[in-house]
Design a protein around this motif. Structure first.
Motif, short mmCIF file in Angstrom:
data_model
loop_
_atom_site.label_atom_id
_atom_site.label_comp_id
_atom_site.label_asym_id
_atom_site.label_seq_id
_atom_site.Cartn_x
_atom_site.Cartn_y
_atom_site.Cartn_z
N THR A 192 0.69 -2.46 -9.10
CA THR A 192 1.56 -1.61 -8.57
C THR A 192 1.73 -2.15 -7.35
O THR A 192 1.20 -2.51 -6.36
CB THR A 192 1.13 -0.19 -8.36
OG1 THR A 192 0.36 0.19 -9.74
CG2 THR A 192 1.85 0.71 -7.70
N ILE A 193 3.12 -2.11 -6.97
CA ILE A 193 3.93 -2.55 -5.51
C ILE A 193 4.47 -1.37 -4.90
O ILE A 193 5.06 -0.69 -5.29
CB ILE A 193 4.97 -3.50 -5.90
CG1 ILE A 193 4.50 -4.89 -6.78
CG2 ILE A 193 5.42 -4.01 -4.51
CD1 ILE A 193 5.71 -5.63 -7.30
N HIS A 194 3.62 -1.25 -3.67
CA HIS A 194 4.10 -0.04 -2.63
C HIS A 194 5.10 -0.64 -1.90
O HIS A 194 4.84 -1.69 -1.03
CB HIS A 194 2.76 0.19 -1.77
CG HIS A 194 1.59 0.80 -2.68
ND1 HIS A 194 0.96 2.09 -2.27
CD2 HIS A 194 1.43 0.81 -3.94
CE1 HIS A 194 0.17 2.38 -3.22
NE2 HIS A 194 0.38 1.72 -4.15
N GLY A 195 6.29 0.00 -1.70
CA GLY A 195 7.35 -0.54 -0.96
C GLY A 195 7.94 0.79 -0.14
O GLY A 195 7.26 1.66 0.07
N GLY A 196 9.19 0.34 0.37
CA GLY A 196 9.84 1.54 1.16
C GLY A 196 8.88 1.79 2.50
O GLY A 196 8.58 0.94 3.20
N CYS A 197 8.83 2.98 2.83
CA CYS A 197 7.93 3.53 4.04
C CYS A 197 6.48 3.18 3.83
O CYS A 197 5.53 3.37 4.91
CB CYS A 197 8.08 4.79 4.36
SG CYS A 197 9.71 5.08 5.04
N ASN A 198 5.83 2.65 2.86
CA ASN A 198 4.45 2.62 2.63
C ASN A 198 4.07 1.72 3.51
O ASN A 198 4.58 0.34 3.62
CB ASN A 198 4.12 2.16 1.09
CG ASN A 198 3.93 3.10 0.26
OD1 ASN A 198 3.18 4.05 0.36
ND2 ASN A 198 4.90 3.24 -0.61
N GLY A 199 2.96 1.91 4.53
CA GLY A 199 2.30 1.23 5.35
C GLY A 199 3.02 0.90 6.60
O GLY A 199 2.36 0.10 7.53
N LEU A 200 4.18 1.50 6.88
CA LEU A 200 4.89 1.53 8.25
C LEU A 200 4.23 2.35 9.04
O LEU A 200 3.66 3.54 9.00
CB LEU A 200 6.29 1.75 7.92
CG LEU A 200 7.16 1.21 7.04
CD1 LEU A 200 8.65 1.70 6.99
CD2 LEU A 200 7.15 -0.44 7.53
N SER A 201 3.86 1.89 10.41
CA SER A 201 3.39 2.61 11.41
C SER A 201 4.64 3.38 12.15
O SER A 201 5.87 3.17 11.69
CB SER A 201 2.97 1.58 12.44
OG SER A 201 3.94 0.98 13.15
N PRO A 202 4.16 4.39 13.01
CA PRO A 202 5.57 5.23 13.35
C PRO A 202 6.36 4.27 14.44
O PRO A 202 7.58 4.45 14.46
CB PRO A 202 4.50 6.06 14.73
CG PRO A 202 3.17 6.18 13.88
CD PRO A 202 3.07 4.95 13.37
#
Length: 155
Positions: free
Chosen positions: A35-45
Motif C-alpha cells: 500500500t502506497i501512502h500519498g497526498g498529504c500522508n506524512g507531511l509536517s505542518p
C-alpha cells in the motif's frame, strides 16, 4: 440400516458441498503486494501548502499489466497519522484506513483540510466477482464508517 445409509449419504453430500465452497473461496484469493501512502500522508505542518485545491473523495480501480490498483483519495483534517490494513474473507476484499491519533492525548491535527491518497496494489487475483469495502476509523467519531463499498468484476 436404511437410516445408516441415509446418514452416510447426507454426510458425504455435505462434505462435498463444503469442499466445493472452500475451493471457490481459495480460488478467489488475491495477493496484496503493498500500500502506497500519498497526498498529504506524512507531511509536517511546514510542508502543507495553503490554499490547497480541493479534491473530491475518490475511489478508482484499474488494471495495469498483471496488477490491480485500488486507489482511494479522502479529504481529511491535515496532519493526521494513518495506518492501513487489508484482509480477505472469501470473495470479500476488506480495506481499512485508520487515523491513529490519540485525540485525548496527542495534538495531531492541523487546522486545515488535506487530500490523502492510498494505493493498494494486488497481483495473483483470479477472475470473478468480488465484494469491496473500504472502512475508515476516525477517533473523533464513535463508530467506523464505510467510505465506499460495492462489487468488483474482474473478467
Amino acid at each position: 440400516m436404511k437410516n445408516t445409509i441415509y446418514m452416510l449419504s447426507l454426510l458425504v453430500f455435505s462434505t462435498t458441498i463444503l469442499q466445493c465452497e472452500k475451493e471457490e473461496q481459495e480460488s478467489l484469493q488475491v495477493d496484496h503486494v503493498q500500500t502506497i501512502h500519498g497526498g498529504c500522508n506524512g507531511l509536517s505542518p511546514d510542508e502543507i501548502v495553503l490554499p490547497r485545491n480541493e479534491e473530491k473523495d475518490t475511489l478508482q480501480l484499474n488494471m495495469k499489466n498483471d496488477t490491480l490498483n485500488v486507489y482511494a483519495g479522502i479529504n481529511y483534517i491535515c496532519c493526521a497519522p494513518f495506518e492501513t490494513d487489508f484482509s480477505q474473507s472469501g470473495d470479500s476484499l476488506l480495506f481499512l484506513i485508520k487515523d491513529t491519533c490519540h485525540v485525548a492525548v496527542d495534538n495531531c491535527y492541523c487546522r486545515c483540510m488535506c487530500y490523502y491518497t492510498f494505493t493498494f496494489l494486488f497481483t495473483g487475483f483470479k477472475k470473478g466477482q468480488y465484494y469491496l469495502r473500504i472502512t475508515i476509523i476516525d477517533p473523533r467519531q464513535d463508530e467506523p464508517y464505510i467510505f465506499r463499498e460495492g462489487m468488483l468484476n474482474l473478467d
